[in-house]
Write an enzyme that holds these catalytic residues in place. Structure first.
Site, PDB file in Angstrom:
ATOM      1  CG  HIS A  63      -6.163  -0.689  -1.568  1.00 45.73           C
ATOM      2  ND1 HIS A  63      -5.205  -0.392  -2.505  1.00 45.73           N
ATOM      3  CD2 HIS A  63      -5.722  -0.163  -0.398  1.00 45.73           C
ATOM      4  CE1 HIS A  63      -4.234   0.299  -1.941  1.00 45.73           C
ATOM      5  NE2 HIS A  63      -4.523   0.444  -0.655  1.00 45.73           N
ATOM      6  CB  CYS A  80      -0.952  -0.062   1.195  1.00 43.37           C
ATOM      7  SG  CYS A  80      -2.187   1.246   1.276  1.00 43.37           S
ATOM      8  CG  ASP A 116      -7.000  -0.965  -5.221  1.00 40.18           C
ATOM      9  OD1 ASP A 116      -7.566  -0.014  -4.635  1.00 40.18           O
ATOM     10  OD2 ASP A 116      -5.855  -1.348  -4.936  1.00 40.18           O
TER      11      ASP A 116
END
Length: 234
Positions: free
Chosen positions: A200, A121, A169
Site C-alpha cells: 500500500h 490512496c 497491499d
C-alpha cells in the site's frame, strides 16, 4: 508553485497547492491527497507533474474538518490520519474535488487544454468517484481502497481510467484488486496494473514504511505514458 484558493459549492473557500510548468500553461491535473493531507509528498507530486508540462492543483480535502492539516509520514502520523478519517465526509470530499476540477478548468493556465484527475490512496478512491460524477478527460487511481465496492458505477465513467494496485497491499485484498482489473478489462481505454512488488502507498517516497522504489518507478512510467496519450499536449 504557489497556494490557491478554490470556491466550493457550499459557498465556502478551500485552499490548495498549485504547481505550474515552465511554459506557464498546459493540460491540467487535479491531484487528490492521501490521508496524510496536502503535505510534502502531495506537493512534490504536483511538482513532478509540472515538470512534465502539466498545471497541477492539489486541493485541501480536509478543509471541512481540519483545514491545512498535514501529518507526518510515520506511524504516529498514520494513527492520527486514521482518527481523522473517522470524521471525514467522503461525499463532501467528492463535491469539493468536483469544485476543484471546475476551478482548474477555468484557470487561464489550462485554457484550450484537457484536464484530468489523479489520486493516491484516499485520493485514488475519490478520483474514481470524480470520474463517475464529473467530466475529467482522464482519471488515474493509485490503490483506491474502496473502488472494488463501486464497480456498479463504472459504466457512468466516460473517460479513460488507469488503476494501480500492489499485490502485497495490507489494506486492499488482492482479490479486490483483481476484481477491479477484471472490470477494467471490459472497458475500452481503461488499464489496470497489479504490481507484484507493491504494497500500500508504494509511491510515497516520504514514508519509509510504505515506499517501494521499483514499483513506484514502474507505475510512474506507466502513468506518465497514459497521461501523455490521453491529455495530449504536455
Amino acid at each position: 508553485m504557489s497556494t490557491a484558493t478554490i470556491e466550493t459549492r457550499d459557498g465556502a473557500q478551500m485552499g490548495g497547492h498549485l504547481s505550474l510548468p515552465e511554459a506557464g500553461e498546459g493540460p491540467g491535473l487535479l491531484v487528490l491527497m492521501e490521508i496524510f493531507g496536502v503535505g510534502s509528498y502531495i506537493r512534490r507530486a504536483t511538482e513532478r507533474l509540472a515538470e512534465l508540462g502539466y498545471v497541477a492543483l492539489a486541493p485541501d480535502l480536509y478543509r471541512r474538518i481540519a483545514p491545512g492539516l498535514e501529518l507526518e509520514h510515520d506511524q504516529d502520523g498514520l494513527t492520527r490520519a486514521m482518527e481523522t478519517m473517522e470524521r471525514f465526509d467522503p461525499q463532501g470530499a467528492v463535491e469539493d474535488s468536483l469544485a476543484a476540477l471546475a476551478d482548474l478548468r477555468k484557470r487561464p493556465e489550462t485554457a484550450g487544454h484537457k484536464v484530468g484527475v489523479l489520486g493516491f490512496c484516499l485520493g485514488g478512491n475519490l478520483a474514481y468517484h470524480v470520474a463517475v460524477a464529473g467530466d475529467p478527460d482522464v482519471a488515474v487511481c493509485y490503490y483506491g481502497s474502496r473502488i472494488a465496492d463501486a464497480l456498479d458505477l463504472a459504466d457512468q465513467i466516460a473517460c479513460p481510467v488507469l488503476l494501480h494496485f500492489g499485490a502485497e497491499d495490507e489494506y486492499i485484498p488482492l482479490a479486490d484488486a483483481e476484481r477491479v482489473c477484471a472490470m477494467a478489462g471490459e472497458h475500452p481505454g481503461w488499464a489496470c496494473h497489479i504490481h507484484p512488488d507493491g504494497g500500500h502507498a508504494f509511491d510515497n517516497h516520504d514514508a519509509p514504511m510504505f515506499f517501494r522504489p521499483e514499483a513506484a518507478a514502474r507505475a510512474w512510467e506507466i502513468t506518465t505514458e497514459f497521461l501523455a496519450r490521453h491529455l495530449g499536449d504536455a
